[in-house]
Design a protein around this motif. Sequence first.
Motif, PDB file in Angstrom:
ATOM      1  N   GLY A 266       0.818  -1.209   0.000  1.00 13.10           N
ATOM      2  CA  GLY A 266       0.000   0.000   0.000  1.00 13.10           C
ATOM      3  C   GLY A 266       0.848   1.253   0.000  1.00 13.10           C
ATOM      4  N   GLN A 267       0.165   2.397  -0.061  1.00 10.78           N
ATOM      5  CA  GLN A 267       0.861   3.680  -0.162  1.00 10.78           C
ATOM      6  C   GLN A 267       1.409   4.150   1.190  1.00 10.78           C
ATOM      7  N   SER A 268       0.577   4.118   2.222  1.00 10.85           N
ATOM      8  CA  SER A 268       1.022   4.612   3.531  1.00 10.85           C
ATOM      9  C   SER A 268       0.261   3.899   4.631  1.00 10.85           C
ATOM     10  N   ASP A 269       0.951   3.721   5.765  1.00  9.89           N
ATOM     11  CA  ASP A 269       0.287   3.065   6.895  1.00  9.89           C
ATOM     12  C   ASP A 269      -0.709   3.987   7.589  1.00  9.89           C
ATOM     13  N   ASP A 270      -0.434   5.303   7.566  1.00 10.55           N
ATOM     14  CA  ASP A 270      -1.268   6.183   8.386  1.00 10.55           C
ATOM     15  C   ASP A 270      -1.631   7.507   7.719  1.00 10.55           C
ATOM     16  N   TYR A 271      -1.256   7.704   6.444  1.00 12.46           N
ATOM     17  CA  TYR A 271      -1.649   8.933   5.747  1.00 12.46           C
ATOM     18  C   TYR A 271      -2.877   8.636   4.893  1.00 12.46           C
ATOM     19  N   ASN A 272      -3.696   9.661   4.680  1.00 13.51           N
ATOM     20  CA  ASN A 272      -4.992   9.446   4.052  1.00 13.51           C
ATOM     21  C   ASN A 272      -4.872   9.357   2.521  1.00 13.51           C
ATOM     22  N   TYR A 273      -4.602   8.113   2.068  1.00 15.63           N
ATOM     23  CA  TYR A 273      -4.665   7.788   0.637  1.00 15.63           C
ATOM     24  C   TYR A 273      -5.764   6.716   0.473  1.00 15.63           C
ATOM     25  N   PRO A 274      -7.006   7.096   0.508  1.00 22.63           N
ATOM     26  CA  PRO A 274      -8.088   6.105   0.572  1.00 22.63           C
ATOM     27  C   PRO A 274      -8.181   5.173  -0.631  1.00 22.63           C
ATOM     28  N   GLY A 322       3.673   1.233  12.306  1.00 25.27           N
ATOM     29  CA  GLY A 322       3.181   2.478  12.865  1.00 25.27           C
ATOM     30  C   GLY A 322       1.898   2.278  13.646  1.00 25.27           C
ATOM     31  N   ALA A 323       1.424   3.364  14.236  1.00 23.77           N
ATOM     32  CA  ALA A 323       0.231   3.300  15.082  1.00 23.77           C
ATOM     33  C   ALA A 323      -1.031   3.503  14.258  1.00 23.77           C
ATOM     34  N   GLY A 324      -2.130   3.008  14.812  1.00 25.89           N
ATOM     35  CA  GLY A 324      -3.433   3.278  14.210  1.00 25.89           C
ATOM     36  C   GLY A 324      -3.843   2.324  13.109  1.00 25.89           C
ATOM     37  N   ASN A 325      -3.111   1.245  12.885  1.00 23.65           N
ATOM     38  CA  ASN A 325      -3.520   0.267  11.879  1.00 23.65           C
ATOM     39  C   ASN A 325      -3.188  -1.132  12.405  1.00 23.65           C
TER      40      ASN A 325
END
Length: 373
Positions: A266-274, A322-325
């Motif tokens: 994926g693109q990012s663990d915690d940035y908003n790339y829906p 990272g956090a949040g996932n």
Amino acid sequence: MKFTERVCIVLVFLVGVSAKPSITTNQTDTDNVTMATSGTVGGCGILQGPPGRDGRDGLPGPPGTCLLSFFADSRDLKNIEGDLSDIIEAAIRNFTEEKTRSIAQRCIGLGSTSDQAAKSCGEIYQCNSEATSGLYWLTTKDEESVRIHQVYCDMEAWHCGVKGGWMRVAYINMSQPEAECPSPFRLVTSPKRLCGRASIATGGCSSKTFSTHNISYNKVCGQARGYKYATADGFHGPKDINSYYVDGISITHGSPHKHLWTYAVGQSDDYNYPDHNCPCAKFPGPSPPSFVGNHYYCESGNTGNNELQFHDEPLWDGEGCGAGNNCCAQSGMPWFCRALPQEVDDDIEVRNCADQEIIDEDTYMEILEIYVQ
């Protein structure tokens, strides 16, 4: 018996009684005695009765020595039971020892030469659980011929909860000196030796089929480790198993393709790339196709909106998410295990896919291992 027949029998009896010899006496000569003769019995004109028995029954014979008389004494019966039990146990023991010797003789050197080729790595391990991992000879038979192959058998490691007897189908380890990428994968030398997609000007997959040599199996396990190059879009591609449905590694078997496992990026663990993140990211991206189900790992290898060309965080290792996932929360990473509903002898295909050309995004493989049993 008819009434007339009964009457006839009675008459015959009476006539027989009355026909006794008679004595007449001359009154003038008492010394002269004349015996009168009996008359003949007349027939009564009725049918004769049934014939009588042919003699009387004979006397009983002497006592015999039959099995029942032998068992008459309960003590004898117990003795016989003991003897039979000993005989049966001895027969079973002899059979087992003979079978063990036969198996042992066959197991000596099984798979060590082409003349002693085994049917599978599992057969070798069953014969000798102390066998070490290494190259062995296996044989397969099809409608036309018998074929012999030398393969690597893992006899010591645990995969999918099962120790030993695993045949290695695919192996890439670019951390080893002089390792090469199998065609058609492209060798990447900077910043380290890795395997990427072939030079493709558009989105697509580079595919490599690994032979199982017609060895039957119903379990598949493996691992992959890679790195992300530039951007990556998770499951942003078309929902078609024959296409680049993922940015990452697709593992299938047979033709038509049947899904085994997917290593997605994926693109990012915690940035908003829906539209481009993993489904497990803090801001989830597209869900996997139905044919994938839950049989996948997905990781981005970076946090924030960092879009470096090369990300040095290893993918699918269960760390650094990272956090949040929950992308690193799946147990067993990076190893996968699949149990198939029935035995197959399909070859296994590994595809490195992306929906853009290689200058925009790619997945670099460092380690790939696939085993079957």
